[in-house]
Enzyme design. Structure first.
Site, PDB file in Angstrom:
ATOM      1  CB  SER A 162      40.816  52.150  40.345  1.00 56.32           C
ATOM      2  OG  SER A 162      40.338  53.121  39.009  1.00 56.32           O
ATOM      3  CB  CYS A 163      35.299  50.452  38.272  1.00 54.68           C
ATOM      4  SG  CYS A 163      33.831  50.407  38.507  1.00 54.68           S
ATOM      5  CG  ASP A 164      34.098  52.945  45.038  1.00 57.52           C
ATOM      6  OD1 ASP A 164      35.625  51.877  45.102  1.00 57.52           O
ATOM      7  OD2 ASP A 164      33.910  53.664  44.940  1.00 57.52           O
TER       8      ASP A 164
END
Length: 103
Positions: free
Chosen positions: A8-10
């Site tokens: 979920s980390c950009d």
């Protein structure tokens, strides 16, 4: 090449898009074994701990004072991301320096 991070980390997503052949390891789903954390910590020191994260801000002073490796085992999301293992050479983050080295 292995990329360690959180799906979920950009920043991890940007790195994965630029490095399509990298194997992705989600540290939230597959916690890193202690030897891997020790290797990363030996390479990056306290920079491995993301002290700007929401998780860090949620810790009390006693928790923050714990050993960094113990904290990373208990809270994998405290790891600065991504950590990229390029055939034994470690890189931290996805800054211009890391991009220049890998692209």
């Amino acid at each position: 090449m292995r990329l360690y991070g959180i799906k979920s980390c950009d920043t991890c997503r940007k790195a994965l898009k630029a490095l399509p052949n990298a194997a992705f390891v989600d540290v939230r789903e597959t916690p890193l074994p202690r030897p891997a954390l020790e290797r990363f910590h030996a390479a990056f020191g306290d920079a491995l701990l993301n002290t700007r994260s929401t998780t860090w801000r949620g810790l009390d002073a006693a928790e923050r004072a714990r050993d960094p490796l113990d904290l990373l085992e208990a809270h994998p999301t405290l790891m600065k991301r991504p950590v990229i293992d390029d055939d034994g050479t470690l890189h931290l983050g996805w800054g211009k320096d890391v991009q220049a080295a890998l692209l």
